[in-house]
Design a protein around this motif. Structure first.
Motif, PDB file in Angstrom:
ATOM      1  N   GLY A   8       0.818  -1.218   0.000  1.00  0.00           N
ATOM      2  CA  GLY A   8       0.000   0.000   0.000  1.00  0.00           C
ATOM      3  C   GLY A   8       0.844   1.257   0.000  1.00  0.00           C
ATOM      4  N   ARG A   9       1.874   1.280   0.847  1.00  0.00           N
ATOM      5  CA  ARG A   9       2.730   2.479   0.915  1.00  0.00           C
ATOM      6  C   ARG A   9       3.509   2.656  -0.378  1.00  0.00           C
ATOM      7  N   ALA A  11       2.503   1.682  -3.325  1.00  0.00           N
ATOM      8  CA  ALA A  11       1.542   2.134  -4.341  1.00  0.00           C
ATOM      9  C   ALA A  11       1.332   3.642  -4.236  1.00  0.00           C
ATOM     10  N   ARG A  12       1.281   4.150  -2.992  1.00  0.00           N
ATOM     11  CA  ARG A  12       1.148   5.601  -2.829  1.00  0.00           C
ATOM     12  C   ARG A  12       2.389   6.317  -3.354  1.00  0.00           C
ATOM     13  N   LEU A  13       3.570   5.686  -3.177  1.00  0.00           N
ATOM     14  CA  LEU A  13       4.800   6.277  -3.714  1.00  0.00           C
ATOM     15  C   LEU A  13       4.764   6.314  -5.255  1.00  0.00           C
ATOM     16  N   LEU A  15       2.080   6.469  -7.105  1.00  0.00           N
ATOM     17  CA  LEU A  15       1.128   7.521  -7.463  1.00  0.00           C
ATOM     18  C   LEU A  15       1.763   8.913  -7.308  1.00  0.00           C
ATOM     19  N   ARG A  16       2.555   9.062  -6.258  1.00  0.00           N
ATOM     20  CA  ARG A  16       3.202  10.363  -6.029  1.00  0.00           C
ATOM     21  C   ARG A  16       4.212  10.675  -7.140  1.00  0.00           C
ATOM     22  N   ARG A  19       2.248  11.214 -10.712  1.00  0.00           N
ATOM     23  CA  ARG A  19       0.961  11.915 -10.683  1.00  0.00           C
ATOM     24  C   ARG A  19       0.703  12.696 -11.974  1.00  0.00           C
ATOM     25  N   ALA A 128       2.766  -3.278  -6.204  1.00  0.00           N
ATOM     26  CA  ALA A 128       2.348  -1.870  -6.160  1.00  0.00           C
ATOM     27  C   ALA A 128       2.284  -1.280  -7.567  1.00  0.00           C
ATOM     28  N   VAL A 132      -1.269   0.014  -9.513  1.00  0.00           N
ATOM     29  CA  VAL A 132      -1.446   1.386 -10.009  1.00  0.00           C
ATOM     30  C   VAL A 132      -1.704   1.390 -11.520  1.00  0.00           C
TER      31      VAL A 132
END
Length: 541
Positions: A8-9, A11-13, A15-16, A19, A128, A132
């Protein structure tokens, strides 16, 4: 800790970091689909024009190879025939590049090892990236379906057509997951994935060419090779022609198979290593590599060769199809008007050839962007710092990169003109004369490519962190303004923002010197600005 801890973390990276790219992808796909659907709707407003289009497309082997099989005379079927291959190839390439960027490239640059030192499972990095990219395909599919429905097409067919495009992206997400395990470098992983896309295109084209005309010659049933291709699966969904929803399970199955194989391969290798051992180079470098020019040629020759093969095949095919397309658009006043707007001039065949050369120049602009953005990759990955530690100065290094990219663009533009002229000359009875004529006409587009090189160089010199995103955004803007702007009736002030708008449409019209001189001057000024900015800023290590 499981093998998926930290997914999860990460995947957020992802996305960041992506973006901007993801936003362009997810929003650009439906916008492009909406614009193309609107223009097709304008060209074929009634049943008679669509019957003529379907009949010609079903009987033309070239149209089948490049557009795919036609599924009837419905407006949506015509929209799919005109737009599916373009949107599907974009989805395939964007998906593969994104997966490789967040898997193999992370290992190549050492980020994966750094992340692996924390509480992160074995499969977390790969999972991840896959989550995404699949989510991006799903979002782009939903928005594309809404865009097609908003353009006035039936909802069920719009959903099927969008899902066919998204399915291609999902399928090649699984392919890229495997290629990222095979190679040590991201370049090779991307090349393997791109080769898979190319093979899929050839299989689909072969299946559609060998297909059978049905329904009175107004639709085509593809032969078995299309069923071997993820690109062909999208056509077999038959959006707007009696949808076959079950076909959409095939891309999902390929994704699942690819992920399972990728996990198994990841277990059998070390982080940073690939299953295919890298080839050991010679103990000493060749004399040609002892200069920035030799190094630039060594690094770009593979990419240039791939582009040359694609341009030559496409140019020859478009030339061979010249007479056929001429006859087809002569029967459709709206299409003839659009081709004339894109190519200019009074003779329809010359307008068609000018439009094809313009399309080549626009596509080769993507090569220029790709070649020059290697400078940013060399800077972020470290090789640039090592080069500048020698006697090579910043100006000499950057100038060499620009010259190499420009010469590559020159070769590709000339090759596109020569092969288009050769193909058309074979059906017109004068292959050598038409090859020379169109080769010269193609060179008129070179100043516009110099402006593209100037834009990328200026962004690299002044805004290095944003140079990749802004360079590709500019290239997409040139695509919409330069080629579709006239068709979409955009205001002239907007069209003038694209350098391609100012290039004379040879051979349809006689080239004028003034716009070429102005474009060359603008390109040179942007190159000077970019070089000056690069000399005055820091190069991070």
């Amino acid at each position: 800790m499981s093998a998926f801890t930290g997914t999860g973390r990460l995947a957020r990276l992802v996305l960041r970091r992506d973006r901007v790219r993801l936003a362009i992808w997810v929003l650009g796909t439906p916008l492009l689909g909406y614009a193309l659907a609107g223009s097709v709707k304008e060209f074929y407003p009634d049943e008679a024009s669509r019957v003529g289009y379907a009949s010609t497309s079903a009987s033309s082997l070239v149209a089948r190879a490049f557009n795919g099989p036609i599924a009837g005379t419905d407006l949506g079927a015509v929209v799919v025939a005109e737009t599916y291959v373009t949107l599907a190839l974009l989805a395939a390439l964007l998906s593969t590049f994104a997966v490789v960027r967040h898997t193999r490239q992370n290992e190549e640059t050492g980020r994966a090892e750094l992340l692996g030192a924390s509480v992160v499972g074995r499969y977390a990095l790969l999972t991840a990236a896959l989550l995404v990219v699949v989510a991006a395909n799903v979002a782009a599919t939903a928005l594309l379906a809404a865009a097609l429905a908003g353009a006035g097409l039936p909802l069920a067919g719009s959903v099927a057509a969008a899902a066919a495009v998204g399915g291609v992206g999902v399928a090649f997400t699984g392919v890229a997951a495997v290629t990222a395990q095979l190679s040590v470098t991201s370049r090779c992983a991307n090349a393997l994935a791109a080769a898979a896309v190319g093979i899929a295109f050839l299989l689909r084209a072969a299946g559609d060419v060998l297909g059978e005309q049905t329904d009175g010659g107004l639709r085509v049933d593809s032969a078995w090779p299309s069923w071997l291709s993820p690109l062909g699966w999208g056509n077999q969904v038959r959006a707007f022609g009696g949808e076959r929803w079950w076909v959409l399970a095939l891309p999902v199955a390929l994704l699942v198979a690819g992920v399972v194989v990728a996990y198994a391969l990841a277990e059998r290798r070390d982080i940073g290593a690939g299953l295919v051992a890298p080839r050991r180079g010679p103990a000493t470098a060749a004399p040609g590599l002892l200069s920035p020019a030799g190094l630039a040629w060594r690094l770009q020759r593979g990419t240039l060769l791939g582009w040359a093969v694609g341009v030559a095949v496409l140019g020859f095919s478009m030339g061979i199809a010249g007479d056929e397309f001429n006859a087809m658009i002569e029967e459709n006043p709206a299409a003839a008007e659009a081709i004339s707007a894109m190519g200019g001039g009074a003779r329809l065949i010359d307008a068609y050839l000018a439009a094809m050369l313009g399309l080549f120049a626009l596509t080769i602009g993507a090569y220029v962007v790709q070649a020059l953005l290697r400078t940013r990759g060399d800077e972020t990955d470290g090789p640039l710092e090592a080069v500048l530690a020698t006697a090579v100065g910043r100006t000499r290094w950057l100038t060499t990169q620009v010259v190499a990219a420009t010469l590559g663009a020159l070769a590709l533009v000339l090759l596109g003109g020569l092969t288009t002229g050769l193909g058309y000359g074979l059906v017109a009875g004068d292959p050598l004369g038409r090859a020379v004529e169109l080769g010269g006409a193609a060179l008129v587009r070179l100043p516009a490519l110099l402006v593209v090189a100037g834009v990328v160089t200026a962004l690299f010199g002044l805004l290095p962190r944003w140079s990749v995103a802004l360079s590709w955004a500019a290239m997409i803007a040139f695509l919409l303004l330069g080629q579709l702007g006239a068709v979409l009736d955009l205001p002239q002030a907007a069209l003038n923002l694209s350098p391609y708008t100012h290039v004379p449409s040879a051979p349809a019209v006689d080239p004028a010197a003034l716009p070429l001189v102005v474009l060359t001057g603008v390109g040179a000024a942007l190159l000077v600005v970019g070089t000056a900015g690069f000399r005055r800023r820091d190069v991070p290590s």
